[in-house]
Motif scaffolding. Structure first.
Motif, PDB file in Angstrom:
ATOM      1  N   THR A 321      57.595 -37.191   6.799  1.00 44.77           N
ATOM      2  CA  THR A 321      58.127 -37.347   8.165  1.00 44.77           C
ATOM      3  C   THR A 321      58.742 -36.046   8.694  1.00 44.77           C
ATOM      4  OG1 THR A 321      60.284 -38.111   7.328  1.00 44.77           O
ATOM      5  CG2 THR A 321      58.630 -39.810   7.825  1.00 44.77           C
ATOM      6  N   ARG A 322      58.691 -34.979   7.904  1.00 44.32           N
ATOM      7  CA  ARG A 322      59.384 -33.738   8.265  1.00 44.32           C
ATOM      8  C   ARG A 322      58.884 -33.146   9.585  1.00 44.32           C
ATOM      9  NH1 ARG A 322      62.368 -29.748   5.296  1.00 44.32           N
ATOM     10  NH2 ARG A 322      63.339 -28.422   6.886  1.00 44.32           N
ATOM     11  N   ALA A 323      57.582 -33.190   9.830  1.00 43.41           N
ATOM     12  CA  ALA A 323      57.047 -32.619  11.068  1.00 43.41           C
ATOM     13  C   ALA A 323      57.634 -33.310  12.297  1.00 43.41           C
ATOM     14  CB  ALA A 323      55.523 -32.703  11.086  1.00 43.41           C
ATOM     15  N   THR A 324      57.821 -34.613  12.200  1.00 45.10           N
ATOM     16  CA  THR A 324      58.432 -35.355  13.309  1.00 45.10           C
ATOM     17  C   THR A 324      59.859 -34.885  13.550  1.00 45.10           C
ATOM     18  OG1 THR A 324      57.049 -37.309  13.002  1.00 45.10           O
ATOM     19  CG2 THR A 324      59.159 -37.637  14.087  1.00 45.10           C
ATOM     20  N   LEU A 325      60.611 -34.713  12.481  1.00 43.14           N
ATOM     21  CA  LEU A 325      62.000 -34.230  12.621  1.00 43.14           C
ATOM     22  C   LEU A 325      62.033 -32.835  13.215  1.00 43.14           C
ATOM     23  CD1 LEU A 325      64.701 -35.743  11.591  1.00 43.14           C
ATOM     24  CD2 LEU A 325      62.532 -36.740  10.829  1.00 43.14           C
ATOM     25  N   GLU A 326      61.134 -31.976  12.776  1.00 38.48           N
ATOM     26  CA  GLU A 326      61.126 -30.597  13.268  1.00 38.48           C
ATOM     27  C   GLU A 326      60.779 -30.529  14.753  1.00 38.48           C
ATOM     28  OE1 GLU A 326      62.232 -27.957  11.736  1.00 38.48           O
ATOM     29  OE2 GLU A 326      62.658 -29.111   9.920  1.00 38.48           O
ATOM     30  N   GLY A 327      60.005 -31.483  15.222  1.00 43.83           N
ATOM     31  CA  GLY A 327      59.647 -31.509  16.640  1.00 43.83           C
ATOM     32  C   GLY A 327      60.516 -32.443  17.452  1.00 43.83           C
ATOM     33  N   GLY A 328      61.677 -32.816  16.903  1.00 39.58           N
ATOM     34  CA  GLY A 328      62.531 -33.811  17.530  1.00 39.58           C
ATOM     35  C   GLY A 328      63.164 -33.361  18.847  1.00 39.58           C
ATOM     36  N   TRP A 329      63.585 -34.344  19.641  1.00 40.81           N
ATOM     37  CA  TRP A 329      64.204 -34.131  20.957  1.00 40.81           C
ATOM     38  C   TRP A 329      65.665 -34.583  20.904  1.00 40.81           C
ATOM     39  CZ3 TRP A 329      66.200 -37.806  24.451  1.00 40.81           C
ATOM     40  CH2 TRP A 329      66.499 -37.314  25.739  1.00 40.81           C
ATOM     41  N   LEU A 330      66.554 -33.728  21.401  1.00 40.55           N
ATOM     42  CA  LEU A 330      67.985 -34.042  21.415  1.00 40.55           C
ATOM     43  C   LEU A 330      68.364 -34.791  22.679  1.00 40.55           C
ATOM     44  CD1 LEU A 330      69.949 -30.915  20.113  1.00 40.55           C
ATOM     45  CD2 LEU A 330      69.529 -33.080  18.944  1.00 40.55           C
ATOM     46  N   ARG A 331      69.092 -35.883  22.504  1.00 41.10           N
ATOM     47  CA  ARG A 331      69.591 -36.644  23.645  1.00 41.10           C
ATOM     48  C   ARG A 331      70.643 -35.854  24.428  1.00 41.10           C
ATOM     49  NH1 ARG A 331      71.658 -41.631  20.385  1.00 41.10           N
ATOM     50  NH2 ARG A 331      71.237 -40.254  18.615  1.00 41.10           N
ATOM     51  N   PRO A 332      70.930 -36.263  25.657  1.00 45.04           N
ATOM     52  CA  PRO A 332      72.049 -35.651  26.388  1.00 45.04           C
ATOM     53  C   PRO A 332      73.348 -35.811  25.599  1.00 45.04           C
ATOM     54  CG  PRO A 332      70.716 -37.008  27.848  1.00 45.04           C
ATOM     55  CD  PRO A 332      70.241 -37.289  26.451  1.00 45.04           C
ATOM     56  N   ARG A 333      74.304 -34.918  25.832  1.00 44.16           N
ATOM     57  CA  ARG A 333      75.552 -34.967  25.056  1.00 44.16           C
ATOM     58  C   ARG A 333      76.788 -34.843  25.946  1.00 44.16           C
ATOM     59  NH1 ARG A 333      74.930 -30.295  20.869  1.00 44.16           N
ATOM     60  NH2 ARG A 333      74.108 -29.246  22.714  1.00 44.16           N
ATOM     61  N   HIS A 334      76.622 -34.972  27.263  1.00 40.58           N
ATOM     62  CA  HIS A 334      77.759 -34.796  28.172  1.00 40.58           C
ATOM     63  C   HIS A 334      78.755 -35.953  28.056  1.00 40.58           C
ATOM     64  CE1 HIS A 334      74.782 -37.185  30.461  1.00 40.58           C
ATOM     65  NE2 HIS A 334      75.836 -37.750  31.037  1.00 40.58           N
ATOM     66  N   ASP A 335      79.995 -35.684  28.452  1.00 43.93           N
ATOM     67  CA  ASP A 335      80.992 -36.739  28.516  1.00 43.93           C
ATOM     68  C   ASP A 335      80.519 -37.777  29.536  1.00 43.93           C
ATOM     69  OD1 ASP A 335      83.404 -38.144  28.204  1.00 43.93           O
ATOM     70  OD2 ASP A 335      84.316 -37.087  29.897  1.00 43.93           O
ATOM     71  N   GLY A 336      80.366 -39.000  29.117  1.00 44.91           N
ATOM     72  CA  GLY A 336      79.811 -40.044  29.967  1.00 44.91           C
ATOM     73  C   GLY A 336      78.452 -40.519  29.497  1.00 44.91           C
ATOM     74  N   TYR A 337      77.839 -39.756  28.565  1.00 47.54           N
ATOM     75  CA  TYR A 337      76.497 -40.145  28.121  1.00 47.54           C
ATOM     76  C   TYR A 337      76.489 -41.454  27.341  1.00 47.54           C
ATOM     77  CZ  TYR A 337      72.269 -40.784  25.580  1.00 47.54           C
ATOM     78  OH  TYR A 337      71.144 -41.384  25.070  1.00 47.54           O
ATOM     79  N   MET A 338      77.444 -41.651  26.443  1.00 48.02           N
ATOM     80  CA  MET A 338      77.387 -42.827  25.570  1.00 48.02           C
ATOM     81  C   MET A 338      77.428 -44.124  26.368  1.00 48.02           C
ATOM     82  SD  MET A 338      76.784 -41.625  22.640  1.00 48.02           S
ATOM     83  CE  MET A 338      76.855 -43.133  21.674  1.00 48.02           C
ATOM     84  N   ALA A 339      78.233 -44.154  27.441  1.00 48.89           N
ATOM     85  CA  ALA A 339      78.262 -45.345  28.296  1.00 48.89           C
ATOM     86  C   ALA A 339      76.917 -45.512  29.003  1.00 48.89           C
ATOM     87  CB  ALA A 339      79.395 -45.237  29.305  1.00 48.89           C
ATOM     88  N   PHE A 340      76.323 -44.379  29.421  1.00 47.87           N
ATOM     89  CA  PHE A 340      74.996 -44.437  30.041  1.00 47.87           C
ATOM     90  C   PHE A 340      73.969 -45.013  29.074  1.00 47.87           C
ATOM     91  CE2 PHE A 340      70.823 -42.441  30.011  1.00 47.87           C
ATOM     92  CZ  PHE A 340      70.299 -42.919  31.213  1.00 47.87           C
ATOM     93  N   GLN A 341      73.985 -44.552  27.831  1.00 47.89           N
ATOM     94  CA  GLN A 341      72.990 -45.001  26.859  1.00 47.89           C
ATOM     95  C   GLN A 341      73.011 -46.513  26.710  1.00 47.89           C
ATOM     96  OE1 GLN A 341      72.051 -42.860  23.022  1.00 47.89           O
ATOM     97  NE2 GLN A 341      73.107 -44.608  22.128  1.00 47.89           N
ATOM     98  N   ASP A 342      74.198 -47.081  26.632  1.00 45.65           N
ATOM     99  CA  ASP A 342      74.328 -48.529  26.481  1.00 45.65           C
ATOM    100  C   ASP A 342      73.825 -49.244  27.729  1.00 45.65           C
ATOM    101  OD1 ASP A 342      75.392 -50.934  25.075  1.00 45.65           O
ATOM    102  OD2 ASP A 342      76.746 -50.979  26.789  1.00 45.65           O
ATOM    103  N   ALA A 343      74.258 -48.779  28.907  1.00 47.76           N
ATOM    104  CA  ALA A 343      73.873 -49.435  30.159  1.00 47.76           C
ATOM    105  C   ALA A 343      72.378 -49.269  30.426  1.00 47.76           C
ATOM    106  CB  ALA A 343      74.683 -48.862  31.319  1.00 47.76           C
ATOM    107  N   ALA A 344      71.845 -48.077  30.151  1.00 47.24           N
ATOM    108  CA  ALA A 344      70.433 -47.806  30.444  1.00 47.24           C
ATOM    109  C   ALA A 344      69.507 -48.612  29.543  1.00 47.24           C
ATOM    110  CB  ALA A 344      70.152 -46.317  30.291  1.00 47.24           C
ATOM    111  N   ALA A 345      69.856 -48.738  28.271  1.00 49.36           N
ATOM    112  CA  ALA A 345      69.012 -49.516  27.356  1.00 49.36           C
ATOM    113  C   ALA A 345      68.976 -50.982  27.776  1.00 49.36           C
ATOM    114  CB  ALA A 345      69.523 -49.368  25.931  1.00 49.36           C
TER     115      ALA A 345
END
Length: 373
Positions: A321-345
């Motif tokens: 699975t290493r190739a997948t990890l190496e090509g991974g995408w980072l989520r947003p990290r701004h203050d307010g993101y975690m509440a967005f993640q819950d609401a958006a999902a």
């Protein structure tokens, strides 16, 4: 004797290696660490500042870093005199795991567990892993696909497909994704979810893995955070094998939404130096490729992922699975993101389950994202 308190997440992968390494740390450094644990759902949503006022060491998820930077509740780990150790961790990062905790000029945690959405399959039911999304849709029509859609995992699959199709979601705005690109992602996702059972919306990757490993109903989980336990011989009636994600786009297994955890230190700790010492030690390659892995952890250090003795018990989980990890995408990290993640999902699932127009779903997600900024 100094006694530190730590908080991690309630799963053998999250708890057992912390207990095992802390026992070794007690014998080597004379410092005791007592660990508590919270549910995976709490781990993703519970306020870090509140934990930091109760615990010296906290296992965190990288999207929290914007929030904790604003709150000032964690101690930066980029302390003077330990530059070589940090450089070694960075040089052997599994994909963007190390940099995911670097924010606003400081390193707020060290990766101890590296993860991203990967593919899980039953090698006794599928001769080989699938490589294209079209293969996933064929298996879904045959009722052989399981896809964990419980929030936030539906949104993670949306992220992964968006990036894999070449239209990665934004991390700083103003919108999450362009309307036409977002509609394409929804339509790609629907090629599979139109053929899954309603109970998949109540499943996280652990529940999906359990279902795959306990009966012959499902042969494939195309996107889901991998749990190495299911690759162990004898862990469940049926052993799972893990592989890179199937590609919907033209560039291979890229864009998987990065997960994993990092070890952080409370800014309020009265034993900050002792806690930082443990953080460096447990995230270092020597512990990661030996005790941490053998105690059931899923290491965050690249040299552990490359170690054959770490790969052998889990049938090449890390290597495959290493190739997948190496090509991974980072989520947003701004203050307010975690509440967005819950609401958006939750909003995404509402639209998908109600067969809502794809454009309307994307409009709602973009509005939530703008509000989070």
């Amino acid at each position: 004797m100094i006694t530190l308190k730590g908080m991690t997440w309630d799963h053998p992968r999250g708890y057992d290696p912390m207990v095992a390494t802390s026992a070794r740390w007690l014998s080597e450094a004379g410092i005791e660490i007592v660990w508590d644990k919270r549910s995976l759902q709490d781990f993703e949503s519970f306020p870090v500042e509140e934990l930091a006022r109760q615990y010296d060491l906290i296992v965190i998820d990288h999207p929290h870093v914007g929030q904790i930077t604003k709150e000032g509740c964690l101690a930066p780990l980029d302390v003077p005199g330990r530059e070589a150790e940090r450089a070694e961790m960075a040089a052997h990062s599994v994909g963007p795991s190390y940099s995911s905790y670097d924010y606003a000029g400081h390193q707020w945690a060290f990766p101890i567990d590296a993860a991203a959405q990967v593919q899980a399959y039953r090698p006794d039911l599928l001769a080989e892993p699938v490589t294209r999304w079209a293969e996933v849709t064929e298996l879904a029509r045959a009722g052989k696909v399981i896809l964990p859609m419980r929030a936030p995992h539906s949104l993670m699959s949306f992220y992964t497909l968006a990036a894999n199709l070449g239209t990665a979601c934004a991390t700083s705005g103003p919108e999450l994704i362009a309307a036409d690109a977002g509609v394409r992602v929804i339509n790609t996702l629907r090629q599979v979810i139109d053929h899954i059972a309603p109970e998949h919306y109540e499943m996280d990757p652990i529940a999906a893995s359990e279902a795959m490993a306990s009966s012959d109903q499902y042969a494939l989980m195309p996107l889901g955070y991998g749990y190495l336990s299911y690759a162990l011989e004898g862990f469940r009636p049926h052993r799972l094998k893990f592989a890179d994600i199937p590609a919907a786009g033209a560039n291979g297994p890229i864009g998987s939404a990065v997960g994993g955890t990092g070890i952080a230190v409370s800014a309020f700790s009265s034993h900050r130096e002792a806690a930082i010492g443990y953080a460096y030690w447990v995230a270092g390659q020597q512990v990661q490729r030996t005790l941490y892995a053998s105690a059931g952890g899923q290491p965050g250090h690249g040299l552990a992922w490359e170690d054959e003795s770490v790969n052998a018990p889990v049938d090449g989980f890390y290597r495959d699975t290493r190739a997948t990890l190496e090509g991974g995408w980072l989520r947003p990290r701004h203050d307010g993101y975690m509440a967005f993640q819950d609401a958006a999902a939750k909003r995404l699932n509402l639209g998908l389950r109600g067969n809502e127009d794809a454009g309307a779903i994307i409009g709602a997600l973009n509005q939530l994202f703008r509000e989070s900024l």
